[in-house]
Design an enzyme around this catalytic site. Sequence first.
Site, mmCIF file in Angstrom:
data_model
loop_
_atom_site.group_PDB
_atom_site.id
_atom_site.type_symbol
_atom_site.label_atom_id
_atom_site.label_comp_id
_atom_site.label_asym_id
_atom_site.label_seq_id
_atom_site.Cartn_x
_atom_site.Cartn_y
_atom_site.Cartn_z
ATOM 1 N N ASP A 168 0.894 -1.086 -0.171
ATOM 2 C CA ASP A 168 -0.079 0.118 0.014
ATOM 3 C C ASP A 168 0.869 1.197 -0.079
ATOM 4 O O ASP A 168 2.313 1.059 0.246
ATOM 5 C CB ASP A 168 -0.794 0.126 1.408
ATOM 6 N N LYS A 169 0.230 2.420 -0.265
ATOM 7 C CA LYS A 169 1.160 3.662 -0.448
ATOM 8 C C LYS A 169 1.214 4.478 1.033
ATOM 9 O O LYS A 169 2.235 4.393 1.552
ATOM 10 C CB LYS A 169 0.746 4.446 -1.606
#
Length: 671
Positions: free
Chosen positions: A361-362
């Site tokens: 995920d960012k």
Amino acid sequence: MKKAVSKPLTDCSHKEHDHAHDHSHSHGGLFGAYSEIGFSVLCGLLLGGAYTLSFYLSSSLLIQGLYLAAYFFGGYYALMEAIEKLRKKQFEIDFLMLVAAIGAAALGEWAEGALLLFLFSLGHALEHYAMNKAKRSVAALAALAPKTILVKREGKEIEIALDQMEVGDIALIKPHQQIGADGVILNGQSEVNQAAITGESMPVEKMPLPQLTGNSVGGKETEDRYQVYAGTLNGGGSLTIQVSKKASESTLARLVKMVSDTQTKQSPTQQFTKKLQRIYVPAVLSLVTLLLFAFVVLDETFSESFYRAMSVLVAASPCALAISTPSAVLSAMARAAKSGVLIKGGGPLEKLGKVQALAFDKTGTLTQGTPQVTEMKTFGGVEENKLLRFIVALEKQSDHPLAKALLNYAGTETVNNTPLANSLQVVIGKGISGELDGEKIRIGNAALFEQLPAAVQQHVDRLYEEGKSMMLVEASGEIVGLVALMDLPRPEALTVIRQLKEMGIRETVMLTGDHQAVAAAVAGQLALDSFKGALLPEQKVESVSALKKTYGEVAMVGDGVNDAPAMAASSVGIAMGAAGSDVALEAADVALMANQLHQLPFAIGLSRKSARIIRQNLWLSLGMVALLVPLTLFGVSGIGWAVIGHEGSTVVVVFNALRLLTYRQGEQPIS
């Protein structure tokens, strides 16, 4: 106002949560719900006490009493489970452990039997405890939605339970209220925090759908800015929505079901162990039973047949086999915990070392999770101090997420010495305006301004291409400044990505709900192999599934609720700890508790070493059984050699596993 009785988000999410091999052990009654670990520890203490006293007392009722007590506490839960399985006509290693312990006692080897029960019960107790913790994830997910929702029916506003809501209902969402349904917006504008569902770092501007056709509401054809999702948080505006999905079918409900469904699946190792048990345990018991009656066909007494049968039972007892994996797993888990890494059992530990691709995920995982000012530019000869004064005068009165970043950049002294602007007005989704020292000030995104000078527009276009958020400042009708903000990558992220590639990880990919431009900017800075932006949770799951088809074992690293389904769909779900949600932590197989990304290469290296040690232990334990059983069966070796070989292999297996406690990253090849 009529208020209905509240009910859970969806009943089916909890009904599907029973584990295929029920090891929950939430025992009630006399001993309480979490006594299994306590019983195992008591078994170990009693065993140690009896063994120590045996050096000072040649024969004592006290020693015998301690061994009997050790048998009780070490074998209680194994006996309860064995009885349950026998009722279902199933034989597992738990049952053979009990028979072997009884056989050891019959031959006077009480310490052998108590040690067997202690090690076996300790491994199972810790495994069961971890599994119980994992089951809480469904409840944590379901709690994100409110219990009730306000709807319009027959011209009246009534509050109803979510499960009474129907598709097509008109629901009212108040400012700063948790949204209880998926739907499309009919009236109102607001900014909605969708981090729980999409993982976006910034609130998303929401507006009414221009036109509804027929009876169809929502769906993939409806743009995100016209939709809201259950479990998200409304901003400062009021919204009127038309419900597009029942509570049991909402985006949030699907997240609950995804996590629940995945938790019912057994790992390949568990399935292999069950198959082995179905063959090995009955085979050993059948052989021992036949040997008990050997005196009928052989010229020997019953006591001689019994002695041989018990010798074979002790030799065939898979004590070393039973603890070969748990001892290594426990040592690895203890070593990981010392470095702030929580690993929930042997399955995740084993799979982590086999991972060939890592999906990240960012927001909050590869990045720091909060926007920061990266650039400030002035126009028209305005000094930076004056520009900051304009910004602070308005943003001190705003609750927008970017306001905090702007105030932090300005500094405490500027914030304290700048008065508040007058005539404050908020333009939802665009910006804010007010008056300071007789000048009208406006701060907002490009949509707030009708036309920008060419020089300013050039900077705006560049910042958008770089994936940055941008705020323009206007004073008395003239653009006087520009501020760029971005959620920056973690300082250690680039180094970690390089380490993972050096370890042999074949693919590193970022999966984020943020816009493509933002995703491209972060992926470029971190030298990731690939990235995908603007993803909903279901699309993240699809991406993880595609990676699994290509690379086999895949790990998903995330920190938000929206990451839970992708983490559950992956081979190993890894949660960033301190910054992660409770849901992500509960759903994950591995948690980096200190919220430090550099723990990831350490965890993978530890997993790979533990896998090698488990293989060594399995070969040693199975090899010893293969050697001792024929020797005792044909009378070449008696009970003494069986115990020595059995105990010796057990000690070697345990000490081999304990080597994991001293593991250091990079101490040996890890690819």
